[in-house]
Design a protein around this motif. Sequence first.
Motif, PDB file in Angstrom:
ATOM      1  N   MET A   1      15.365   1.032  15.408  1.00  0.00           N
ATOM      2  CA  MET A   1      15.039   0.807  13.917  1.00  0.00           C
ATOM      3  C   MET A   1      13.493   0.840  13.727  1.00  0.00           C
ATOM      4  O   MET A   1      12.919   0.165  14.622  1.00  0.00           O
ATOM      5  CB  MET A   1      15.606  -0.446  13.475  1.00  0.00           C
ATOM      6  N   ILE A   2      13.124   1.381  12.902  1.00  0.00           N
ATOM      7  CA  ILE A   2      11.796   1.733  12.475  1.00  0.00           C
ATOM      8  C   ILE A   2      11.321   0.382  11.634  1.00  0.00           C
ATOM      9  O   ILE A   2      11.987  -0.294  10.782  1.00  0.00           O
ATOM     10  CB  ILE A   2      11.698   2.919  11.502  1.00  0.00           C
ATOM     11  N   GLY A   3      10.072  -0.237  12.170  1.00  0.00           N
ATOM     12  CA  GLY A   3       9.460  -1.291  11.499  1.00  0.00           C
ATOM     13  C   GLY A   3       9.131  -1.031  10.361  1.00  0.00           C
ATOM     14  O   GLY A   3       8.953   0.002   9.736  1.00  0.00           O
ATOM     15  N   SER A   4       8.974  -2.278   9.632  1.00  0.00           N
ATOM     16  CA  SER A   4       8.615  -2.278   8.101  1.00  0.00           C
ATOM     17  C   SER A   4       7.014  -1.509   7.875  1.00  0.00           C
ATOM     18  O   SER A   4       7.059  -0.784   7.015  1.00  0.00           O
ATOM     19  CB  SER A   4       8.761  -3.571   7.374  1.00  0.00           C
ATOM     20  N   ALA A   5       6.250  -1.952   8.807  1.00  0.00           N
ATOM     21  CA  ALA A   5       4.821  -1.642   8.925  1.00  0.00           C
ATOM     22  C   ALA A   5       4.843  -0.029   8.851  1.00  0.00           C
ATOM     23  O   ALA A   5       4.140   0.646   8.119  1.00  0.00           O
ATOM     24  CB  ALA A   5       3.905  -2.345   9.542  1.00  0.00           C
ATOM     25  N   LYS A   6       5.218   0.564  10.006  1.00  0.00           N
ATOM     26  CA  LYS A   6       5.514   1.857  10.129  1.00  0.00           C
ATOM     27  C   LYS A   6       6.082   2.776   8.999  1.00  0.00           C
ATOM     28  O   LYS A   6       5.640   3.628   8.705  1.00  0.00           O
ATOM     29  CB  LYS A   6       6.173   2.178  11.378  1.00  0.00           C
ATOM     30  N   LEU A   7       7.387   2.157   8.380  1.00  0.00           N
ATOM     31  CA  LEU A   7       7.885   2.708   7.161  1.00  0.00           C
ATOM     32  C   LEU A   7       7.006   2.740   6.171  1.00  0.00           C
ATOM     33  O   LEU A   7       6.941   3.707   5.352  1.00  0.00           O
ATOM     34  CB  LEU A   7       9.248   2.098   7.110  1.00  0.00           C
ATOM     35  N   GLN A   8       6.437   1.804   5.905  1.00  0.00           N
ATOM     36  CA  GLN A   8       5.101   1.640   4.829  1.00  0.00           C
ATOM     37  C   GLN A   8       4.394   2.767   4.771  1.00  0.00           C
ATOM     38  O   GLN A   8       3.871   3.260   4.171  1.00  0.00           O
ATOM     39  CB  GLN A   8       4.751   0.240   4.870  1.00  0.00           C
ATOM     40  N   ARG A   9       3.846   2.917   6.209  1.00  0.00           N
ATOM     41  CA  ARG A   9       2.670   4.030   6.523  1.00  0.00           C
ATOM     42  C   ARG A   9       3.352   5.463   6.244  1.00  0.00           C
ATOM     43  O   ARG A   9       2.795   6.215   5.448  1.00  0.00           O
ATOM     44  CB  ARG A   9       2.288   3.845   7.914  1.00  0.00           C
TER      45      ARG A   9
END
Length: 80
Positions: A1-9
């Motif tokens: 699963m993609i982390g929230s920090a990476k998804l925000q970027r």
Amino acid sequence: MIGSAKLQRIAEIVMVLGIVALCQPWNLFLHRYGVTIILIGLLTFLFTGWFGKPQSDKESIDGVFDVSDHHEGRRHGGNS
């Protein structure tokens, strides 16, 4: 699963690409759906901010953004 920090970027990059797609004059498809691309990036950014992993305790108590007048061990006004 993609982390929230990476998804925000990724969402930030999608928003920038939406602006580029909206401003470029060569491809009508990209120009037509530029606002849609921006909105998808914006909604993704907002949802990851709301539902993402909460901050760790270290980040929330480091005091960098502390704007309160209360400081441990100090008294304001009067004699100490």
